[in-house]
Scaffold this motif. Sequence first.
Motif: not given
Lengths: 364, 364, 364
Positions: B190-197, C121-124
């Motif tokens: 769900t939040h893959r982008a935030e954890f990209a190096g 769950l509603k806002h990233r």
Amino acid sequence: MNLLLKEIRRNPMLWLLAFVPVVFVAAQLRPEAHTVLFVLSVLAIVPLAALLSRATESVAAKTGDAAGGLLNATLGNLTELVIALAALRAGEYVLVKSSIAGAIVANTLFMLGASFLLGGLKHRVQEFNRAGARLQAGLLFLATVALLMPSAIAERDASTGPAVAQQLSLGLAVLLIVGYGLGLLFTLKTHRAEFAGAEHGEEGEAPWPIGLALVTLGGVTVLVALVSEIFVESVQQAAEAFGMTPAFVGFIVVALVGGAAEMAAAFSGARKNRLDLSVGIALGSAAQIALFVAPVLVLLSYVIGPTPMDLHFWRGAVAMMFIATLTAAFVTNGGRSAWFVGVLLLMVYAIFAMTLYLLPPQLQ
Amino acid sequence: MNLLLKEIRRNPMLWLLAFVPVVFVAAQLRPEAHTVLFVLSVLAIVPLAALLSRATESVAAKTGDAAGGLLNATLGNLTELVIALAALRAGEYVLVKSSIAGAIVANTLFMLGASFLLGGLKHRVQEFNRAGARLQAGLLFLATVALLMPSAIAERDASTGPAVAQQLSLGLAVLLIVGYGLGLLFTLKTHRAEFAGAEHGEEGEAPWPIGLALVTLGGVTVLVALVSEIFVESVQQAAEAFGMTPAFVGFIVVALVGGAAEMAAAFSGARKNRLDLSVGIALGSAAQIALFVAPVLVLLSYVIGPTPMDLHFWRGAVAMMFIATLTAAFVTNGGRSAWFVGVLLLMVYAIFAMTLYLLPPQLQ
Amino acid sequence: MNLLLKEIRRNPMLWLLAFVPVVFVAAQLRPEAHTVLFVLSVLAIVPLAALLSRATESVAAKTGDAAGGLLNATLGNLTELVIALAALRAGEYVLVKSSIAGAIVANTLFMLGASFLLGGLKHRVQEFNRAGARLQAGLLFLATVALLMPSAIAERDASTGPAVAQQLSLGLAVLLIVGYGLGLLFTLKTHRAEFAGAEHGEEGEAPWPIGLALVTLGGVTVLVALVSEIFVESVQQAAEAFGMTPAFVGFIVVALVGGAAEMAAAFSGARKNRLDLSVGIALGSAAQIALFVAPVLVLLSYVIGPTPMDLHFWRGAVAMMFIATLTAAFVTNGGRSAWFVGVLLLMVYAIFAMTLYLLPPQLQ
């Protein structure tokens, strides 16, 4: 010298310097008049502290706040080292340890908190170099973890515990000194730029020439050490006359008066919006006591003490140091402060002081 | 295969691979020569670890640092899982628990600290994705809180405590596995982008083709597991011959050698300024042990163990895990590191190691 | 009034309001039917909580999120204060203390965690004012340190400990109230600008006129207080019928139902991406209980209680409050949240709940 006299003439607080010779004479003539000596020595320490602060600022104006803070912390702690050495030679390890723990807690909570409060009453929001504060907090955390270990071992097993705690203390002392040395290498050499304070335009008074400043620093430090010795001797009896518990005296009163010189410098820095200087003195001095003064005393106890000293502190002292370190780390994390941050730190200190004041003797 | 042989020819450290068959033969012929087997198995693990590190980097080059770190952590911990399963079947729960706690502390303090130090000696300041570090530290904190509970209950009441601790451990095991799964969902989905190096231009060696890398990963992991088993069997006796306490061996020596493969990869990443990879391996592996390996062992103990295993660790181990987690959280909070941050972490580890080395047997 | 009826007609959840008179009648006719009264009172509290939340939002639309959060926290805690006063008059100090500790932990972990999860769950990714969260966490930390002291003293010495803990509690109560007052001065007066929430465009429903909102707030608060009293009386027996331990009921069930009104407001704020409101209610309410409600109860116990009440909590409660505060401080430090941050907080809460549920009676 002329400049120094002019300064004294201008600043009424320095007229209290007259009490410095008075306290020496009184200590010779009436060594048993503890309450009088206690009051006289406090009156004499205050102007000496003010002079020390003025001289430090003049040196800091030349060296930058980070090095100035280190210099101030070192001179402030020299006093404490001198006093502790006398106690060490006499084998009074409980006094040595309670003054170490008390100084660490007083610096991280009271000195830092009062700096934030005094600075915050004058300036809405103050900024300081968070890299420096984080580093000092990290060093303090390291020292607190180190002090946890001998205490935990010595208390869990009465037979072999103390011997193991002694061995461990020796190893930890060496480790902490190495850590402190590497920390200096880091802040003053390899990553000096990261720890430079911000430029401060506001400068109330012209700094002294460096020569006068250094001579004053040296001379006043010696005087503070001598007066402090009279103070420490008289404080215990005087405090009992005022109805204070020994734990309160060792942990709170001695630490506050012993740190008066550094506090004057830290508070003055905060009022002038030079919070890097204040934070450097407060946390730097605490880190120096924990990672340099205490370990050096352990090593010296093998040479000059009747028996070796260990790093086993009573549980309450370890807990207070741990909480103080956590609080300082949490509070300095953002690199900004306002008056209420100072209130928070002072209130944690007040909780400790209140507890020690009420602590029944058998729990100390 | 050719590529693999070329790599071995070029890198002298890989010549130590010759010890891998030697240690297997020696273990068959002289199973009682513990000190010899100990030395041989360490010599054999080192080149295997280096190979594993090289293969992981090749895979990470394809998958990105976050997924590469997870892959590496998983393979590294597979070894530990294999070893722990053998101990579990034999009912040696003390060994299982001390290797779990030791691995968590070694990863958060030693592996992370040495990565920061080695990276910092080459690069002045290094940055890494603080979101990833904060998440792993949060997971570790969750696991530490979970481990506190059964220990507190079991130690306060000797009669019903253990039974309650067992029930509680079962519930906590399920909870931790769910937490770990949700953490993976969060970071990889769900939040893959935030954890990209960050993108890393500097790339010393060309990565292997993915097929070769995966086959090497699998094969070497099996070899490491087999050699590790010989190592664990011999280490206890060999350590006593060297005068080490059992607590020191279980907590420090086994954890360091058992983590050699991951460490090689983490250190190499740090030197190449790919600190996201290092932090991912170090904290990711610790979190995986705490939230996946340990709970799975509890669940499996109901199936393959002689009696169910609980999550009751001795007080000192819980305290060390808690301090290690706090330290890692504090230190990775800013997303930047320099060599001294590594020194700080290593010194906390050294304090633990020193304490365990001196701990009298009755306190362990 | 018309507006209120329209709202009730539109929102099916508010139809549960019919249970409010039912529970009062039932309590009169069958005061011994604990399980029935328990179910009825929960059914009656839910719609009252929803109304309270709607009214608070309408007021917050006028006053801004920070003041709105304070208002909501105060009204929510008024209920708890009313209930605690009844228990105080009856001398049931264990119930008072466990509901205080339970409310602090429920607010910092469950209410905050569920807000983060529902909002996430509603806002990233959601942002909130980190200055406010840090301040509340700092106040909570202060209170936790204060609560540590009487507990440590009372448990170490059975003879003089309790008397000292009582004296100390009185001093700490005054100190905490002063701290809370200064905190309000700081956030609402001297540094108001720093704590203002972000502007929120998204506004689902039109706010009520301020008069209707205030009257609803007052009236519903009284009803909640009355229904809560029936709930508290029935919960203990009903819980035993369901097989729950007293510790679990006092710490978890009472705290969750007692906080239902605030939770409804906090969750609704989170869904509407007004996380400042949610964090303000959750942490603000916890801080208010710790620094205002609990100390006021200590002071009032000298007037209306059979004997004075101290701030000595059982060790596990202090530990849970400390961990909850640390967790909240760590998690809100960055000023951003996503769904997994909520999961982390909820899992720490679940660990506590699980432990209390299984705790054998002699350990409570």
